[in-house]
Write a protein that holds these residues in place. Structure first.
Motif, short mmCIF file in Angstrom:
data_model
loop_
_atom_site.label_atom_id
_atom_site.label_comp_id
_atom_site.label_asym_id
_atom_site.label_seq_id
_atom_site.Cartn_x
_atom_site.Cartn_y
_atom_site.Cartn_z
N GLU A 1 0.82 -1.19 0.00
CA GLU A 1 0.00 0.00 0.00
C GLU A 1 0.87 1.26 0.00
N PRO A 2 0.47 2.31 -0.73
CA PRO A 2 1.22 3.58 -0.71
C PRO A 2 1.40 4.07 0.73
N GLY A 3 2.59 4.59 1.01
CA GLY A 3 2.88 5.09 2.35
C GLY A 3 3.52 4.08 3.26
N LYS A 4 3.65 2.83 2.82
CA LYS A 4 4.29 1.81 3.64
C LYS A 4 5.81 1.98 3.61
N GLY A 5 6.46 1.62 4.70
CA GLY A 5 7.91 1.62 4.72
C GLY A 5 8.50 2.77 5.52
N ASP A 6 9.82 2.83 5.53
CA ASP A 6 10.52 3.88 6.26
C ASP A 6 10.54 5.18 5.45
N ALA B 1 12.89 6.69 3.77
CA ALA B 1 13.53 6.61 2.45
C ALA B 1 12.61 5.97 1.43
N ARG B 2 11.92 4.89 1.81
CA ARG B 2 11.02 4.23 0.88
C ARG B 2 9.82 5.13 0.54
N ARG B 3 9.28 5.80 1.55
CA ARG B 3 8.13 6.67 1.30
C ARG B 3 8.50 7.83 0.38
N ALA B 4 9.73 8.34 0.52
CA ALA B 4 10.16 9.44 -0.34
C ALA B 4 10.51 8.96 -1.74
N ALA B 5 11.07 7.75 -1.85
CA ALA B 5 11.50 7.24 -3.16
C ALA B 5 10.33 6.81 -4.03
N ASP B 6 9.25 6.34 -3.42
CA ASP B 6 8.12 5.79 -4.17
C ASP B 6 7.58 6.77 -5.22
N PRO B 7 7.23 8.01 -4.88
CA PRO B 7 6.72 8.93 -5.91
C PRO B 7 7.79 9.36 -6.91
N VAL B 8 9.05 9.40 -6.47
CA VAL B 8 10.12 9.78 -7.39
C VAL B 8 10.26 8.74 -8.50
N ILE B 9 10.27 7.46 -8.12
CA ILE B 9 10.38 6.39 -9.12
C ILE B 9 9.14 6.39 -10.02
N ASP C 1 7.41 8.82 -11.01
CA ASP C 1 7.39 9.97 -11.93
C ASP C 1 8.51 9.95 -12.96
N GLN C 2 9.53 9.10 -12.76
CA GLN C 2 10.67 9.15 -13.67
C GLN C 2 10.53 8.12 -14.78
N ALA C 3 11.10 8.44 -15.94
CA ALA C 3 11.12 7.49 -17.04
C ALA C 3 12.14 6.40 -16.74
N LEU C 4 11.86 5.19 -17.24
CA LEU C 4 12.75 4.06 -17.05
C LEU C 4 13.22 3.54 -18.41
N PRO C 5 14.43 3.01 -18.50
CA PRO C 5 14.94 2.51 -19.78
C PRO C 5 14.11 1.34 -20.31
N ALA C 6 14.20 1.12 -21.60
CA ALA C 6 13.57 -0.02 -22.27
C ALA C 6 12.07 -0.07 -22.01
N ALA C 7 11.43 1.10 -21.91
CA ALA C 7 9.99 1.19 -21.65
C ALA C 7 9.61 0.49 -20.36
N GLY C 8 10.54 0.48 -19.41
CA GLY C 8 10.25 -0.13 -18.12
C GLY C 8 9.11 0.59 -17.43
N ARG C 9 8.38 -0.16 -16.58
CA ARG C 9 7.27 0.45 -15.87
C ARG C 9 7.35 0.13 -14.39
N TYR C 10 7.05 1.11 -13.61
CA TYR C 10 7.10 0.97 -12.16
C TYR C 10 5.78 0.41 -11.66
N VAL C 11 5.85 -0.69 -10.89
CA VAL C 11 4.64 -1.35 -10.40
C VAL C 11 4.35 -1.01 -8.95
N GLY C 12 5.19 -0.16 -8.34
CA GLY C 12 4.95 0.26 -6.97
C GLY C 12 5.70 -0.57 -5.96
N LEU C 13 5.21 -0.57 -4.74
CA LEU C 13 5.86 -1.28 -3.65
C LEU C 13 5.63 -2.79 -3.77
N VAL C 14 6.65 -3.55 -3.46
CA VAL C 14 6.55 -5.01 -3.43
C VAL C 14 7.08 -5.51 -2.10
#
Length: 325
Positions: free
Chosen positions: A187-192, A194-202, A204-217
């Protein structure tokens, strides 16, 4: 196995049980790959003993760079600056054109330091990352970092997402790799922090090879592989998780049939091919590390990952120094 001659510089003194397990691993790798050439970096008598075990017709596939000093597993990586150690000599062999890649089971800190000093970092990379491939049930999963840097800064985690997507595309031939951020819940907001801050950054950013961010695992997603092809974390957590998975494999009687235990990792972020094996590696683990190094060179993986990142950052400008905790 891809064809093509490849020359691997092997640190004979790296690892808890070196040089015996390194010699065993080198012999295993040598026998499995007829296009493999080895540069043995270590005491001449150890190298000569290995060469003596080979058929006379195969001995011209092996060269020796005599070095007697190793950086202790508990030693300071800074000792590399003032010593002619085996890992420093192995890196130098690549920069001089005598080898194509380096394999060591020695101190991770010393190996990363030697690689940074010898090869230099990629543009935008402050700390290189180690990526291990795990044989998950649904297919290979790239886990990074597993020990290159112990920091858990949001910027570092965001950059690992970029590195991991590029590596999955190049090393596994994946299109649109799925990238997840390891946390204690999905769920969004889980973690310490660093994780909470990194989640929206990842996100919003483009990833190589049309990679897609699936969120927290979560941790089980690493071994199942159904949600993500790349799992991002910091080096401390990743290293602990990796060794925990290795222990679970041992209790279960071995890893899945899809692959062996991940006891070797590729270093990303430096301008050279480096594979770091587990300090407690056995002969088969060293052999798999040598095979990984050969695979990376034959696919020109390090240069290809670097090119993907350069193309992405030209437009996206995400680096591991831009976001703070």
């Amino acid at each position: 196995m891809e064809p093509g001659t490849v020359r691997i510089a092997v640190d004979l003194l790296g690892g808890d049980d070196a040089p015996a397990v390194v010699v065993d691993g080198a012999l295993r790798a040598f026998g499995a790959d007829p296009d493999l050439r080895l540069l043995l970096v270590g005491p001449a008598e150890v190298a000569d003993g290995l060469i003596a075990m080979l058929r006379p017709a195969d001995r011209d596939r092996v060269a020796v760079r005599p070095v007697r000093e190793a950086v202790a597993m508990t030693g300071e990586p800074a000792a590399l600056v003032r010593s002619d150690s085996t890992i420093r000599a192995a890196v130098a062999a690549v920069t001089e054109g005598a080898a194509d890649a380096v394999v060591s089971a020695g101190s991770t800190g010393a190996t990363v330091t030697a690689a940074v000093l010898g090869f230099g970092r990629w543009s935008g990379v402050r700390r290189p990352a180690l990526v291990a491939t795990l044989p998950a049930l649904a297919g290979p999963v790239a886990l990074l970092d597993v020990g290159g840097s112990l920091e858990a800064r949001p910027a570092t985690l965001a950059w690992h997402a970029v590195l991991g997507a590029a590596f999955a595309a190049v090393a596994y031939g994946m299109s649109e790799p799925r990238v997840g951020l390891l946390s204690i819940g999905t769920e969004p907001g889980k973690g310490d922090r660093a994780r909470r801050a990194a989640d929206p950054v990842i996100a919003d950013q483009a990833l190589p090879a049309a990679g897609r961010y699936v969120g927290l695992v979560e941790g089980y997603d690493v071994t199942l592989g159904a949600r993500a092809d790349v799992v991002v974390t910091d080096g401390f957590t990743g290293n602990v998780l990796l060794k925990g998975i290795e222990g679970a494999y041992a209790m279960a009687g071995g890893p899945p049939a899809s692959g062996g235990a991940p006891r070797a990792a590729a270093l990303l972020g430096v301008a050279g091919a480096v594979v770091v094996c587990h300090g407690a590696a056995r002969g088969e683990d060293v052999a798999s590390g040598i095979a990984l190094a050969a695979h990376l060179h034959r696919r020109r993986a390090i240069a290809a990952v670097s090119t993907l990142l350069a193309e992405l950052t030209g437009a996206n400008r995400i680096t591991d120094t831009e976001v703070t905790a």
